[in-house]
Motif scaffolding. Sequence first.
Motif, PDB file in Angstrom:
ATOM      1  N   THR A 109     -35.500  12.535  23.464  1.00 44.28           N
ATOM      2  CA  THR A 109     -34.762  11.307  23.725  1.00 44.28           C
ATOM      3  C   THR A 109     -33.504  11.183  22.886  1.00 44.28           C
ATOM      4  O   THR A 109     -32.707  10.293  23.095  1.00 44.28           O
ATOM      5  CB  THR A 109     -35.650  10.084  23.463  1.00 44.28           C
ATOM      6  OG1 THR A 109     -36.116  10.133  22.118  1.00 44.28           O
ATOM      7  CG2 THR A 109     -36.825  10.069  24.413  1.00 44.28           C
ATOM      8  N   MET A 140     -29.821   0.014  20.316  1.00 47.49           N
ATOM      9  CA  MET A 140     -29.475  -0.338  18.940  1.00 47.49           C
ATOM     10  C   MET A 140     -29.799   0.866  18.059  1.00 47.49           C
ATOM     11  O   MET A 140     -30.957   1.242  17.913  1.00 47.49           O
ATOM     12  CB  MET A 140     -30.284  -1.569  18.514  1.00 47.49           C
ATOM     13  CG  MET A 140     -29.938  -2.104  17.152  1.00 47.49           C
ATOM     14  SD  MET A 140     -30.915  -3.608  16.818  1.00 47.49           S
ATOM     15  CE  MET A 140     -30.181  -4.126  15.271  1.00 47.49           C
ATOM     16  N   VAL A 141     -28.784   1.456  17.487  1.00 43.90           N
ATOM     17  CA  VAL A 141     -28.960   2.717  16.759  1.00 43.90           C
ATOM     18  C   VAL A 141     -28.795   2.487  15.259  1.00 43.90           C
ATOM     19  O   VAL A 141     -27.737   2.011  14.804  1.00 43.90           O
ATOM     20  CB  VAL A 141     -27.941   3.767  17.244  1.00 43.90           C
ATOM     21  CG1 VAL A 141     -28.094   5.063  16.461  1.00 43.90           C
ATOM     22  CG2 VAL A 141     -28.110   4.023  18.736  1.00 43.90           C
ATOM     23  N   PHE A 142     -29.826   2.824  14.509  1.00 40.51           N
ATOM     24  CA  PHE A 142     -29.744   2.705  13.046  1.00 40.51           C
ATOM     25  C   PHE A 142     -28.757   3.724  12.498  1.00 40.51           C
ATOM     26  O   PHE A 142     -28.785   4.896  12.869  1.00 40.51           O
ATOM     27  CB  PHE A 142     -31.126   2.939  12.429  1.00 40.51           C
ATOM     28  CG  PHE A 142     -31.098   3.045  10.927  1.00 40.51           C
ATOM     29  CD1 PHE A 142     -31.048   1.907  10.139  1.00 40.51           C
ATOM     30  CD2 PHE A 142     -31.125   4.292  10.307  1.00 40.51           C
ATOM     31  CE1 PHE A 142     -31.009   2.015   8.757  1.00 40.51           C
ATOM     32  CE2 PHE A 142     -31.091   4.393   8.929  1.00 40.51           C
ATOM     33  CZ  PHE A 142     -31.040   3.251   8.147  1.00 40.51           C
ATOM     34  N   SER A 192     -31.024  10.168  17.424  1.00 42.62           N
ATOM     35  CA  SER A 192     -30.955   8.827  16.846  1.00 42.62           C
ATOM     36  C   SER A 192     -31.587   7.839  17.804  1.00 42.62           C
ATOM     37  O   SER A 192     -30.902   7.073  18.473  1.00 42.62           O
ATOM     38  CB  SER A 192     -29.501   8.438  16.575  1.00 42.62           C
ATOM     39  OG  SER A 192     -28.909   9.315  15.661  1.00 42.62           O
ATOM     40  N   PRO A 193     -32.903   7.855  17.912  1.00 40.96           N
ATOM     41  CA  PRO A 193     -33.545   6.921  18.824  1.00 40.96           C
ATOM     42  C   PRO A 193     -33.266   5.487  18.409  1.00 40.96           C
ATOM     43  O   PRO A 193     -32.944   5.215  17.261  1.00 40.96           O
ATOM     44  CB  PRO A 193     -35.024   7.268  18.696  1.00 40.96           C
ATOM     45  CG  PRO A 193     -35.141   7.939  17.372  1.00 40.96           C
ATOM     46  CD  PRO A 193     -33.851   8.657  17.164  1.00 40.96           C
ATOM     47  N   GLY A 194     -33.385   4.584  19.362  1.00 36.18           N
ATOM     48  CA  GLY A 194     -33.023   3.199  19.125  1.00 36.18           C
ATOM     49  C   GLY A 194     -33.815   2.551  18.029  1.00 36.18           C
ATOM     50  O   GLY A 194     -34.939   2.950  17.713  1.00 36.18           O
ATOM     51  N   ALA A 195     -33.217   1.509  17.449  1.00 31.65           N
ATOM     52  CA  ALA A 195     -33.827   0.837  16.313  1.00 31.65           C
ATOM     53  C   ALA A 195     -34.623  -0.395  16.711  1.00 31.65           C
ATOM     54  O   ALA A 195     -35.387  -0.917  15.910  1.00 31.65           O
ATOM     55  CB  ALA A 195     -32.748   0.449  15.315  1.00 31.65           C
ATOM     56  N   SER A 251     -34.637   2.678   9.182  1.00 29.43           N
ATOM     57  CA  SER A 251     -34.504   4.075   8.774  1.00 29.43           C
ATOM     58  C   SER A 251     -34.443   4.939  10.030  1.00 29.43           C
ATOM     59  O   SER A 251     -34.710   4.459  11.131  1.00 29.43           O
ATOM     60  CB  SER A 251     -35.666   4.499   7.884  1.00 29.43           C
ATOM     61  OG  SER A 251     -36.874   4.410   8.607  1.00 29.43           O
ATOM     62  N   ALA A 302     -34.188   6.671  25.513  1.00 26.13           N
ATOM     63  CA  ALA A 302     -34.214   6.658  24.054  1.00 26.13           C
ATOM     64  C   ALA A 302     -35.099   5.507  23.595  1.00 26.13           C
ATOM     65  O   ALA A 302     -34.861   4.364  23.959  1.00 26.13           O
ATOM     66  CB  ALA A 302     -32.805   6.488  23.505  1.00 26.13           C
ATOM     67  N   ALA A 303     -36.130   5.826  22.806  1.00 28.28           N
ATOM     68  CA  ALA A 303     -37.038   4.787  22.347  1.00 28.28           C
ATOM     69  C   ALA A 303     -36.276   3.753  21.546  1.00 28.28           C
ATOM     70  O   ALA A 303     -35.518   4.082  20.656  1.00 28.28           O
ATOM     71  CB  ALA A 303     -38.136   5.411  21.505  1.00 28.28           C
ATOM     72  N   GLY A 304     -36.493   2.482  21.873  1.00 30.26           N
ATOM     73  CA  GLY A 304     -35.835   1.441  21.095  1.00 30.26           C
ATOM     74  C   GLY A 304     -34.520   0.992  21.683  1.00 30.26           C
ATOM     75  O   GLY A 304     -33.854   0.130  21.134  1.00 30.26           O
ATOM     76  N   GLY A 305     -34.121   1.574  22.805  1.00 29.09           N
ATOM     77  CA  GLY A 305     -32.971   1.045  23.513  1.00 29.09           C
ATOM     78  C   GLY A 305     -31.652   1.401  22.883  1.00 29.09           C
ATOM     79  O   GLY A 305     -31.455   2.514  22.408  1.00 29.09           O
TER      80      GLY A 305
END
Lengths: 212, 214
Positions: free
Chosen positions: A22, B32-34, A25-28, A212, B27-30
Motif C-alpha cells: 500500500t 493523512m500521511v505522518f 507511508s501509509p495513512g495516519a 510515527s 493505503a491504510a489510514g487514507g
Amino acid sequence: MALVKYNDRSLRNLTTAPAAVTGNSPGALVHIKTLTASSSATLTFLHGSSDVVFNSTYPIYKLVYTSMHPSQQSIFSFQTTTDGTNYNTSVTSTSFGAYQNEGGSDTDLGYEAGQDQANGTAFQGLMSFGSNIADNDAAFSGELTIFNPSSTTFVKHWMSDLNFYGGSNYSQRSQHAGYFNTTSAITGIQFKMINSGNIDSGTIKLYGIKDS
Amino acid sequence: MTLPTSGLITVNDRGARAATTFGSVAAAGGNMVFIKKLTASSSGNLSFVDGASSVVLDSTYKEYVFTFKDIHPASASKFSFNGSIDSGSNYNVTKTSTIFVAAHNEGDGDAALTYRTADDLAQGTGFQNLLSYGNNGTDNDQCLAGSLHLFNPSSTTFVKHFIARTNSYDNSDNYSIDSYVAGYFNTTSAIDAMQFKMSSGNIDAGDICLYGIL
C-alpha cells in the motif's frame, strides 16, 4: 512448493495488503470502530471491548458522527470514564454557537452559559441554543477530537464541532471544548441524547491518529 | 479457469509485482500521511525545516497539519508560531491574522466569547500566539492541545493561509480556553520552515506532529 499463478482478475478481488504494497507511508488516520445506532439509548466506546482501542496506542482520537437522528427532540451529549463503569469525569468546558432559521429572520453568534461546565460531572451537551428535532429529515453531524486520553500526567483536552437541525427549523453550528480535569487515564467514551429518548439512527466512527 | 472466491491464497512478490490492479486495496489510514514528530524536552523552540531531519514541507502536499499534544511550558506564557522563507534562518514572515476565544473558569465566575485584539497581527512579523485570554499554565497537569492547518506553503503566487484551534488550561483562575486563530503569511515566497515556541521560557514537554494531506 509449486507456485500458484494468479492473473489480474484474481488480484483485483483482494481487499487487504501489507504496507509494502500500500505504500511506504501509509495513512495516519486509522479507523478503529464504527457504531451504528438503532433506537440506542447510548453508544459506548470502551477500550478492550468489542475491538475498541482507546489507550496509548494513539496520541489523538477523532470521533465522527454522521446523520444522527434522535427519537425525540433532544441534545446530543457525551461523557468519559476512568473506571470503565461510571461516565462522570470532572470537566470544565466552553460552549458557543451560530444559528439561522430557514426563514432568514433570526441569526446570532454567542456564548451559551447554559451548556458549559465548571468541574461538573454531568454529560456534556454538544448543542448550543437548542436541540435536534425528530422530523424524519432532521439529523446532526460533526466530530469530536480528544487528545492523549491515556495520560496519567495531564488533563485531557477535547474539541467538538457539529451542525444540527434545531427546533423551528434552524441550522445551528455548535462549538464546544474543554478538558477532563483528571490525571487518571480515560478508557471509554459514551454518547447519548441528554434529555430523553434514544438515538434512532446514525453512525459514530472512532479513528486513531498515528504519530510515527 | 475457476478462480478461488474464499480461503487462503498465497502470492509471492514476483507475482504481485506483475499485477496492474489491486481491487479495493488502499493505503491504510487514507490520505493523512505522518511526516515527523518533535518532542519537547526543555526546548527553546521546535522547528520543522523542509529537507532537514526527514521533514517535508514543500509542494509534495497542498495542505499540512501540525498537531499539538500535551504542550507544557516552563513558565506561564503563550504557545506561538512563525514561518520562514529562508530555510529557517529567519522566522519573521509578515502575517495578518484574527483570533477569538471562548473561555470559562473552573470557579464558574466568568465565561466569554470574544475577539482578542491583543493577540492578532496586522502585517506583523512577530510570532503568532495560538491562545489568548490567558497563558498556558505550569501546574503539573496543565497543558495545551490542538492543531494548525497550513495551506499550500510552497506557492509562489499566493499568500499562505493558516487555520488553528487550540484548547488550553490557563494558570490563573483555572480557565479552559478554546482559541481560534487564522490568517495568512503575506508573502509570495514559499514557506519552507515553521517554528513553535513559548512567548517566554521553554517548552518543557509535549509533542508536535507534522502530517501531509494528499
